[in-house]
Structures are given as C-alpha cells and as structure tokens.
Scaffold this active site. Structure first.
Site, PDB file in Angstrom:
ATOM      1  CG  HIS A 183       1.128   5.142  -3.704  1.00  0.00           C
ATOM      2  ND1 HIS A 183      -0.199   4.757  -3.756  1.00  0.00           N
ATOM      3  CD2 HIS A 183       1.534   5.250  -4.997  1.00  0.00           C
ATOM      4  CE1 HIS A 183      -0.574   4.636  -5.018  1.00  0.00           C
ATOM      5  NE2 HIS A 183       0.459   4.920  -5.792  1.00  0.00           N
ATOM      6  CG  HIS A 198      -3.703   8.396   0.745  1.00  0.00           C
ATOM      7  ND1 HIS A 198      -4.446   7.293   1.101  1.00  0.00           N
ATOM      8  CD2 HIS A 198      -3.101   8.080  -0.429  1.00  0.00           C
ATOM      9  CE1 HIS A 198      -4.302   6.350   0.183  1.00  0.00           C
ATOM     10  NE2 HIS A 198      -3.497   6.809  -0.755  1.00  0.00           N
TER      11      HIS A 198
END
Length: 295
Positions: A210, A252
C-alpha cells in the site's frame, strides 16, 4: 585394588576438567603439525626432538584415554564435537549488534503503534475509518479505477497518461509480490491475509504494498496533472496516511512502510524513463479491445 582406584581417579580428573566441556573442545585439541621449519642442521635436530616429544605426549594421552575407556563399563560416551557455528559466540561484531538492535526497536514500535489491530484495541472505534483509508490504496481499487477511466476517456493525451499509469500499477504489484515471496517477513501480529490481500498478492509484510502504491500514484498524479497547492498537499498527506494506516492495523512494520515508500518512488522513476508515447498506447488499447488490425 590399586589399578581400579587409579582409573577412577583419571575419570574424575576428566570429568572435573573445564576444557572437556563442549564449548571449549576447540581449545583442547592436540597439535598435529609443527608450524615452520628450522634453519640449518641444529634447527632440524631441535625440530625432530620437538616432534618426538609431542608424539610421546600424544601416545601417553591415547593410553590414558584407552585405560579410562576400558575401565568404564556402560558409562557415557565421549561428548560429540559441536560444529563451529553452533558454539557460543562470545565476541559478536558491531554490525550484528546494530542490526539486531534496530530490528528489535522496529518490532517494538510497530506493536505499540498497532492501536487498531483488533476489535478490543485501544483505538477500536477508529478501526473502520483506518480500514477505509487503507482500502483507498489497495491495488484492486486503483487498477479497476484506471480501467474505468480509460474506457470513458476520449482524448489521446488522457489515454496516454492512463495507459502508462496502468502499466505502472501492474509493475508495482508484480515487483512487490515478488519481493514479499522472496523475503517472507511476517507482520507485527502475524494476522492471516484477507481475501483482498490474496487477490493483490499482498500476503507478507516486507515491503508494504500500500505504501509503495500510494507513493507511486501520488508522484505520478502530481507530475501529470495540474493541481492547486491545497490539492497537492492533500495528495502527499493521503499517501503518508495510507502507509501509516497499515501500521495502525498491525499489518506492517515501520521499516516495511519506509521501504515501500522508497520502492514507490523507484517505480515512478522507472516508468518515467520508459514512457510510452501516444501511438504505442493506441496500439495497446486496440489490442486490449480486440480491434487491432495489423498492417
């Protein structure tokens, strides 16, 4: 029995000797070769006498070990020699210490910032908004949106920009998926990937897909669209928040997002260097719509 008492004393000395431990076995090896050669006849005689004394010591040690082994009935076997990489590392390098410390800090901070990771987390009411923000940077959102805009576009300049953007998105998806499969790093909380993550091949943590996509798209739009200053600031802020949202959701690490931003700028530079002109884009569009007629 004087012989049995002597053998028992030899076994006790072997057990109490510190150098017989597995981690010190490399320090207790007998010398097999004499380093260097002496000069002249006197030097050769001294080397021969030294080799003879060492051989006598080896023979004496072998006889003692044979006596101890024959006296022990059903005793424990000699400890196996451990390979060098399994021994205790008493003097690690500064580079290894620094890398391990940075990784530990990265994992600790990432877990502390995962305030929207679960329904019972500290910022659980904001979880839906953060999830929607992360969805705005998903590959499926941008690929489908680019295809719709390309289908509705009627100008050659717009189609040229959209075709190059579509190729940039495909490059980003394939590169990030390949790196994730190669590194195979898990997230801070090791959540199983969702259905949309499987579609975009975003199943691992490093690098953050992303963040890479948001950085590449924002830089692409800022370079090829004429936007006012507030819109340019909002575009930069959107790219930053998309990367942060993945950390807040516990997907993440901070280092994954940072590397994702850097990879996105690299993808933008690569696409700009191999920019396709309008004629090539029209050929690709005609092939994609099955209306291409070769000359």
């Amino acid at each position: 029995m004087p012989g049995s008492q002597a053998r028992s004393r030899a076994r006790d000395r072997d057990r109490n000797n510190v150098l017989n431990r597995p981690e010190f076995l490399s320090l207790n090896q007998p010398l097999r070769h004499v380093a260097g050669e002496a000069r002249g006849g006197g030097g050769s005689r001294r080397g021969a006498s030294r080799q003879q004394s060492l051989s006598q010591q080896d023979d004496g040690g072998a006889r003692e070990s044979q006596d101890g082994g024959s006296g022990a009935e059903g005793g424990a076997k000699e400890a196996p020699r451990l390979p060098e990489q399994d021994c205790m590392q008493l003097n690690p390098s500064f580079r290894g210490i620094a890398i391990n410390s940075l990784l530990a800090i990265d994992i600790s901070l990432s877990k502390r910032l995962s305030v929207c990771a679960g329904p019972r987390s500290t910022a659980a009411p904001l979880r839906s908004m953060v999830t929607l923000l992360a969805l705005s940077g998903h590959a499926l959102t941008w690929v489908c949106g680019t295809l719709i805009c390309l289908w509705r576009s009627n100008t050659l300049a717009g189609q040229e920009v959209l075709v190059n953007l579509l190729l940039a998105l495909i490059l980003d998806v394939m590169t990030v998926a390949g790196m994730q499969k190669l590194v195979k790093r898990k997230g801070p909380w090791d959540f199983p990937p969702g259905f949309l993550d499987y579609i975009a091949m975003d199943t691992y943590s490093f690098p953050a897909a992303h963040a890479s996509r948001a950085a590449m798209v924002s830089k692409f739009l800022l370079n090829h669209l004429v936007l006012a200053v507030p819109l340019r600031i909002l575009l930069y802020l959107w790219a930053f928040l998309v990367g942060v949202s993945r950390v807040l959701l516990g997907k993440h690490h901070l280092s994954d997002v940072g590397c994702g931003f850097a990879l996105g700028f690299l993808h933008f530079s690569l696409v700009e260097s191999v920019w396709l002109d309008s004629a090539t884009c029209q050929t690709l569009i005609s092939i994609g719509t099955l209306s291409w007629t070769p000359l």
